[in-house]
Design a protein around this motif. Structure first.
Motif, short mmCIF file in Angstrom:
data_model
loop_
_atom_site.label_atom_id
_atom_site.label_comp_id
_atom_site.label_asym_id
_atom_site.label_seq_id
_atom_site.Cartn_x
_atom_site.Cartn_y
_atom_site.Cartn_z
N PHE A 112 0.81 -1.22 0.00
CA PHE A 112 0.00 0.00 0.00
C PHE A 112 0.84 1.27 0.00
O PHE A 112 0.29 2.38 0.03
CB PHE A 112 -0.93 0.02 1.21
N VAL A 113 2.18 1.14 -0.01
CA VAL A 113 3.06 2.31 0.01
C VAL A 113 4.01 2.25 -1.18
O VAL A 113 4.15 1.22 -1.84
CB VAL A 113 3.84 2.40 1.34
N ASP A 114 4.69 3.37 -1.43
CA ASP A 114 5.59 3.43 -2.57
C ASP A 114 6.99 2.93 -2.25
O ASP A 114 7.70 2.44 -3.13
CB ASP A 114 5.68 4.88 -3.08
N HIS A 115 7.41 3.09 -0.98
CA HIS A 115 8.78 2.72 -0.61
C HIS A 115 8.77 1.85 0.65
O HIS A 115 9.15 2.29 1.74
CB HIS A 115 9.62 3.98 -0.37
N PRO A 116 8.37 0.60 0.51
CA PRO A 116 8.31 -0.28 1.68
C PRO A 116 9.67 -0.53 2.32
O PRO A 116 9.74 -0.83 3.51
CB PRO A 116 7.73 -1.59 1.11
N GLU A 117 10.73 -0.36 1.54
CA GLU A 117 12.08 -0.58 2.09
C GLU A 117 12.46 0.46 3.15
O GLU A 117 13.41 0.25 3.92
CB GLU A 117 13.12 -0.58 0.96
N LEU A 118 11.73 1.56 3.21
CA LEU A 118 12.03 2.61 4.18
C LEU A 118 11.25 2.47 5.49
O LEU A 118 11.44 3.27 6.41
CB LEU A 118 11.76 3.99 3.56
N ILE A 119 10.38 1.48 5.56
CA ILE A 119 9.61 1.28 6.79
C ILE A 119 10.52 0.78 7.90
O ILE A 119 11.31 -0.15 7.71
CB ILE A 119 8.46 0.27 6.56
N ASN A 120 10.44 1.41 9.06
CA ASN A 120 11.20 0.99 10.23
C ASN A 120 10.32 0.07 11.09
O ASN A 120 9.11 0.22 11.13
CB ASN A 120 11.62 2.20 11.07
N VAL A 121 10.96 -0.86 11.78
CA VAL A 121 10.24 -1.76 12.69
C VAL A 121 10.78 -1.57 14.10
O VAL A 121 11.96 -1.82 14.35
CB VAL A 121 10.38 -3.23 12.26
N ILE A 122 9.94 -1.08 14.98
CA ILE A 122 10.27 -0.95 16.40
C ILE A 122 9.08 -1.49 17.19
O ILE A 122 7.99 -0.93 17.13
CB ILE A 122 10.56 0.50 16.82
N PRO A 123 9.24 -2.59 17.92
CA PRO A 123 8.10 -3.15 18.66
C PRO A 123 7.71 -2.27 19.83
O PRO A 123 8.46 -1.35 20.22
CB PRO A 123 8.65 -4.50 19.15
N ASN A 124 6.55 -2.53 20.38
CA ASN A 124 6.15 -1.84 21.60
C ASN A 124 7.05 -2.27 22.75
O ASN A 124 7.61 -3.37 22.74
CB ASN A 124 4.69 -2.16 21.94
N GLY A 125 7.18 -1.38 23.73
CA GLY A 125 7.99 -1.68 24.90
C GLY A 125 7.15 -1.58 26.17
O GLY A 125 6.20 -0.80 26.24
N PHE A 126 7.54 -2.34 27.18
CA PHE A 126 6.72 -2.45 28.39
C PHE A 126 7.59 -2.30 29.63
O PHE A 126 8.69 -2.84 29.71
CB PHE A 126 5.98 -3.78 28.39
N ASP A 127 7.07 -1.55 30.58
CA ASP A 127 7.81 -1.21 31.79
C ASP A 127 8.07 -2.45 32.63
O ASP A 127 7.14 -3.10 33.12
CB ASP A 127 7.00 -0.18 32.59
N GLU A 128 9.34 -2.76 32.83
CA GLU A 128 9.72 -3.94 33.59
C GLU A 128 9.26 -3.87 35.04
O GLU A 128 9.12 -4.90 35.70
CB GLU A 128 11.24 -4.12 33.56
N LYS A 129 9.01 -2.66 35.53
CA LYS A 129 8.54 -2.52 36.91
C LYS A 129 7.08 -2.92 37.05
O LYS A 129 6.64 -3.30 38.14
CB LYS A 129 8.74 -1.07 37.38
N ARG A 130 6.33 -2.81 35.98
CA ARG A 130 4.89 -3.14 36.03
C ARG A 130 4.65 -4.61 35.73
O ARG A 130 3.74 -5.22 36.28
CB ARG A 130 4.13 -2.29 35.01
N PHE A 131 5.42 -5.17 34.81
CA PHE A 131 5.23 -6.56 34.41
C PHE A 131 6.42 -7.37 34.90
O PHE A 131 7.51 -7.30 34.34
CB PHE A 131 5.10 -6.66 32.89
N LYS A 132 6.22 -8.13 35.94
CA LYS A 132 7.32 -8.92 36.50
C LYS A 132 6.78 -10.18 37.15
O LYS A 132 5.63 -10.22 37.59
CB LYS A 132 8.11 -8.08 37.50
N PRO A 133 7.60 -11.22 37.21
CA PRO A 133 7.15 -12.50 37.77
C PRO A 133 6.83 -12.40 39.26
O PRO A 133 7.42 -11.60 39.98
CB PRO A 133 8.34 -13.43 37.53
N VAL A 134 5.89 -13.23 39.69
CA VAL A 134 5.55 -13.36 41.11
C VAL A 134 5.57 -14.85 41.45
O VAL A 134 4.83 -15.62 40.84
CB VAL A 134 4.15 -12.77 41.41
N PRO A 135 6.43 -15.28 42.37
CA PRO A 135 6.46 -16.71 42.75
C PRO A 135 5.10 -17.16 43.27
O PRO A 135 4.49 -16.48 44.10
CB PRO A 135 7.53 -16.76 43.85
N HIS A 136 4.60 -18.29 42.76
CA HIS A 136 3.30 -18.80 43.19
C HIS A 136 3.17 -20.26 42.81
O HIS A 136 3.92 -20.77 41.96
CB HIS A 136 2.18 -17.99 42.54
#
Length: 379
Positions: free
Chosen positions: A169-193
């Motif tokens: 759908f674009v003219d220059h697909p080679e110029l598309i950058n890929v950066i995934p979403n990032g998530f705060d390590e302080k909010r998402f962390k393992p809990v022993p259970h």
């Protein structure tokens, strides 16, 4: 450097953007950076009166669609709100929705725009039976990709799979950058259970695109085979009543808990064992990264960004789209073997820490932002 992070939804709305952008602010609180967030208030309607013209296509050929008209009016409203609230231009705008990016570029044409496209709105609408494939609305929405390409100094997607999808759908697909979403390590962390009965959890909007009907059929198969489990459904949406009826019909209602919308699911997701979501389409699949950072075993469909996050048999299990039998077999593996389940969860946690942590993603964004800084000095 004055940054504007432009959203469409208010930051308390569910989704990957809201899980990332608000938590970036403290990473930019220094003498080198100043970051502001901006969005359209939910109650603001029909204020804009702007004549809308796109440079790459004529939107009026789709004007007979009520959905297109609503989209255009929202675009006008965003322009109106921008002029009302933003007096001083920023050094750089990073938009996270097409309306936000196009509206801000319209008001501030000389300010560089970085545009991240987080999901394929048209694919979701087709899968959720809101629009027809190749219909007026579908044609209008895919036409926006080329307009965004023209108006943006950088076009970003959140996965290689999604970059491939929009390349036609674009003219220059080679110029598309890929950066995934990032998530705060302080909010998402393992809990022993320890859970005597395996606890499955799914966090998503309750719409057909998420494939929860497939999940329920797979869980019915598990029950037939004599496996004990509890399935936790966190989220809400128009498909909820149908899903509750399906759970009753399949005989798994007593094993299934519907929570509805929950603002901070990360507070209790780490106490579950297995995250499962058999989406029919997913540009990235933020909930998988969040579950991985919480050290849950991952089971998902082999589609889009999910299959980029999960290496089958290494840090999770992948199953074909629409295949509830394969999904039940994958779930059976992780339910019946706690050691294997832990190995998958640990590997998922390690990959998420290195690829999808907020620290990693912010560092990537800072490098990109500095390319547009006239001072060109490092923080």
């Amino acid at each position: 450097m004055r940054l504007l992070q432009a959203l469409f939804f208010p930051p308390e709305q569910p989704g990957g953007v809201s899980s990332m952008i608000p938590y970036m602010q403290d990473r930019f609180s220094s003498s080198r950076w100043e970051m502001e967030m901006f969005w359209l208030p939910r109650r603001l309607r029909n204020k804009g009166r702007e004549d809308i013209v796109f440079d790459t296509f004529d939107w009026t050929q789709y004007a007979q669609s009520d959905i297109v008209q609503k989209y255009i009016q929202t675009y006008r409203d965003y322009i109106w709100w921008t002029r009302m609230r933003i007096q001083q231009p920023h050094d750089l705008i990073h938009a996270h929705h097409p309306i936000a990016g196009l509206a801000l570029k319209h008001v501030f044409p000389n300010v560089p725009l970085i545009q991240t496209i987080h999901s394929s709105y048209e694919r979701e609408l087709v899968l959720n039976e809101r629009i027809e494939e190749n219909g007026l609305e579908h044609q209008f929405l895919v036409s926006l990709y080329r307009e965004l390409e023209l108006k943006s100094e950088r076009l970003i997607t959140v996965s290689q799979s999604f970059a491939g999808y929009i390349s036609s759908f674009v003219d220059h697909p080679e110029l598309i950058n890929v950066i995934p979403n990032g998530f705060d390590e302080k909010r998402f962390k393992p809990v022993p259970h320890e859970n005597e009965v395996p606890q499955l959890v799914c966090v998503c909007r309750l719409v057909p695109a998420k494939g929860l009907d497939i999940l329920f059929k797979a869980c019915a198969e598990l029950k037939k085979r004599g496996h004990d489990y509890v399935l936790h459904i966190i989220g809400d949406g128009p498909f909820r009543e149908e899903l509750e009826a399906l759970a009753q019909e399949l005989g798994i209602y007593n094993e299934t808990i519907f929570y509805g919308y929950t603002l901070h699911p990360e507070e209790f997701v780490p106490f579950f064992d297995i995250f499962v979501l058999p989406s029919r389409a997913e540009a990235f699949g933020s909930v998988f990264a969040e579950a991985a950072l919480s050290c849950l075993a991952l089971v998902g469909s082999d589609v889009g960004g999910i299959s980029e996050q999960i290496e089958d048999g290494v840090n999770g299990l992948l199953v074909p789209v629409e295949d509830y039998v394969a999904l039940s077999e994958a779930l059976e593996k992780v339910i019946s073997d706690p050691s294997y389940r832990y190995e998958l969860a640990r590997s998922a946690w390690e990959k998420a820490k290195s690829h999808y942590s907020l620290t990693h993603v912010v560092n990537e964004l800072k490098k990109m932002y500095l390319q547009f800084d006239s001072r060109k000095s490092e923080e």
